[in-house]
Design an enzyme around this catalytic site. Structure first.
Site, mmCIF file in Angstrom:
data_model
loop_
_atom_site.group_PDB
_atom_site.id
_atom_site.type_symbol
_atom_site.label_atom_id
_atom_site.label_comp_id
_atom_site.label_asym_id
_atom_site.label_seq_id
_atom_site.Cartn_x
_atom_site.Cartn_y
_atom_site.Cartn_z
ATOM 1 N N ASP A 130 0.839 -1.290 -0.203
ATOM 2 C CA ASP A 130 -0.029 0.181 0.002
ATOM 3 C C ASP A 130 0.995 1.152 -0.049
ATOM 4 O OD1 ASP A 130 -1.495 -2.182 0.682
ATOM 5 O OD2 ASP A 130 -2.451 -1.021 2.461
ATOM 6 N N GLN A 146 4.000 0.956 2.394
ATOM 7 C CA GLN A 146 4.230 -0.631 3.177
ATOM 8 C C GLN A 146 5.540 -1.444 2.684
ATOM 9 O OE1 GLN A 146 1.538 -1.810 6.041
ATOM 10 N NE2 GLN A 146 2.445 0.271 6.089
ATOM 11 N N TRP A 154 6.095 -10.313 1.923
ATOM 12 C CA TRP A 154 5.310 -9.722 2.921
ATOM 13 C C TRP A 154 5.975 -10.012 4.463
ATOM 14 C CZ3 TRP A 154 2.579 -9.934 7.472
ATOM 15 C CH2 TRP A 154 1.902 -8.842 7.711
#
Length: 548
Positions: A130, A146, A154
């Site tokens: 994001d 992010q 992630w």
């Protein structure tokens, strides 16, 4: 060994002058970066930096014990002259490969990698998702995002940071916000506190304020940080969190604060996703917040903004937006958003969690949005990208007022006209495009006219960039209803990068993005297809790299 050569041959100081145990190394920081080896084959372990017995940072990493697949880095400029102890609870043999330098391992090839996007923002290393804190201030556009600095997947959510003069060419800066005792750094937004409502300003310097979510497995709380040096360094508010609403909603899902100044009420507004929709909070000082209302039907990453209709500033509507790219049009009185339409979309595909820039100059007047492209880059030490920044407009259509989106005017400088034709048969157009089929980056503008109510479009090596099914009103499988239902024409502005494709239909009435399929076995190139179609207009542009 590679590391030994660096230490002895090049004179890079690792400065490992003592070990507390087999799991720890101690380093005196003398350079800008710590380079860390990574292997996706390794299990993640916890790495901790300590200074004087206090934790400076804690993160997960797949530290390579043998041959690294790639390297990541920590910018430790702020720690120069300090001694840090590094411990790791995974396979510890990789600790001895960590070294410091004033350059990033592999820096010679950054931005020139085989699958590096050439006109979209990507981070040098690591995962991004994001966009956060999009803001314009004193000639700079700020992109926070992010970020996992330590792996291409992630984890370790932090706020990465880049700045630009034009939203096209970006300079990556050190990580702005690191995880802390309250949690990892989830999404949020940023404003400039010109009136010193929060009390963080210094002299004539207004604070840049970031509102973000601190995330743990148990709950998500809203926090504040401020910067007095144009976002380069940040101080977190000592009394964080400023909102803890888990109990109110009986939900962990309370995140992604979007803050803005509401001039009619002389107060701050926060739009916050809570459980099943977007809540409105008010504040006078950015620190103390009052719940006002809630609009159900959205999930994550809210945005709320006012736009003129057809460019008429005397006629405006408010738009409430969610991460999945759906929006409602309505009115807003500072405390409550009242929907006046159903939910609509104007963009689909890889885009997610888009956000608009705040603090744009009044003389500019544009509402500019930037979205995360959920696109990977095979074999690369980075993952994810930002799509092209687009200007949002409300326009009157046959179905009512709807949102349109097209790339910002600043992007035009990247595209150099190469050729332009009109009134071609599909066969002639395909002949014209033969020399462009192997391009790693390209822009194509076209308008095609169908002769039958069946599918027609343009493909690249078998991948359908444009697939218009007039019978079922579908564009690449998504329902699309053009303004003139009796017209047999459709236009497309197509942006092809090394790993992605973005397409804007009929002047931005609808757009979509997708992963570019790199099929080495298909040499078809660019190919118009369909029953007796005519190519009414065709224009081809070469593309400059933003990294050169």
């Amino acid at each position: 060994m590679k590391n030994t050569i660096k230490i002895l041959g090049i004179g890079i100081l690792l400065s490992v002058f003592q070990t507390a145990n087999a799991e720890d190394i101690t380093i005196r920081i003398t350079s800008k970066y710590l380079n860390l080896p990574v292997s996706q084959k390794q299990e993640r372990g916890n790495m901790k930096f300590e200074i004087g017995g206090k934790t400076e940072r804690l993160f997960k990493i797949r530290l390579a014990g043998d041959t690294p697949e790639y390297w990541v880095f920590c910018d430790v400029t702020a720690l120069k002259g300090k001694t840090i102890k590094i411990s790791y609870d995974g396979k510890s043999s990789g600790l001895q490969k960590i070294y410091q330098n004033d350059t990033i391992e592999g820096h010679e090839g950054i931005y020139e990698e085989k699958n590096r996007p050439q006109f979209h923002f990507t981070s040098r290393r690591g995962w991004i998702n994001d966009p956060n804190g999009l803001i314009f201030y004193e000639g700079e556009y700020h992109l926070f995002y992010q970020h996992n600095p330590y792996e291409r997947e992630w984890e370790n959510m932090s706020w990465g940071h880049a700045v630009s003069k034009d939203m096209i060419h970006w300079q990556e800066l050190p990580v702005a916000l690191h995880p802390d005792e309250l949690g990892t750094m989830f999404s949020g937004s940023a404003v400039i506190d010109y009136n010193n409502t929060a009390g963080f300003n210094k002299g004539g310097t207004p604070a840049m304020i970031a509102a973000y979510t601190a995330n743990t497995a148990d709950k998500q709380t809203q926090c504040i940080a401020y910067s007095l040096d144009k976002g380069r360094t940040w101080t977190k508010y000592s009394k964080n969190p400023v909102i803890d609403s888990k109990a109110k909603w009986n939900s962990v899902d309370t995140r992604d604060p979007r803050i803005f100044w509401y001039k009619p009420g002389n107060n701050w507004v926060m739009v916050l996703n809570e459980r099943d929709g977007h809540s409105i909070y008010n504040s006078k000082n950015l620190l103390d917040w009052t719940f006002e209302s809630h609009t159900t039907g959205f999930w994550e990453c809210p945005d709320l903004f006012e736009l003129p209709i057809d460019g008429d500033k005397t006629k405006t509507k408010w738009v409430m937006y969610g991460a999945s790219n759906t929006y409602m049009i309505g009115s807003f009185d500072g405390k409550k958003f009242t929907p006046e339409t159903g939910k609509h979309y104007y963009v689909t595909g890889s885009i997610y969690a888009a956000q608009t820039f705040s603090n744009m100059p009044e003389s500019d007047g544009r509402r500019i949005q930037l979205g995360w492209g959920r696109i990977s880059h095979e074999g690369m030490p980075f993952n994810g990208m930002m799509l092209l920044p687009t200007e949002l407009k409300l326009k009157t259509t046959k179905d009512g007022v709807r949102m349109f989106s097209e790339p910002v005017k600043e992007a035009e400088a990247l595209f150099i006209p190469s050729n332009k034709w009109e009134k071609l048969t599909a066969s002639d157009a395909n002949d014209k495009l033969k020399t462009y089929g192997g391009s790693d980056k390209l822009r194509i503008k076209t308008r095609i006219k169908l002769s039958h109510a069946t599918s027609a479009g343009l493909s690249l090596n078998g991948q359908r960039l444009l697939d218009y099914d007039m019978n079922f009103n579908l564009v690449n499988g998504v329902f699309y209803s053009p303004q003139d239902m009796t017209s047999m024409e459709i236009s497309a502005d197509i942006y092809i990068d090394r790993t992605s494709v973005e397409v804007f239909i009929d002047g931005g009435a609808y757009s979509y993005s997708m992963q570019r399929k790199l099929d080495a076995n298909n040499k078809e190139g660019l190919h118009f297809w369909g029953t007796n179609i005519s190519v009414e207009a065709l224009e081809v542009f070469s593309v400059k790299s933003i990294w050169k």
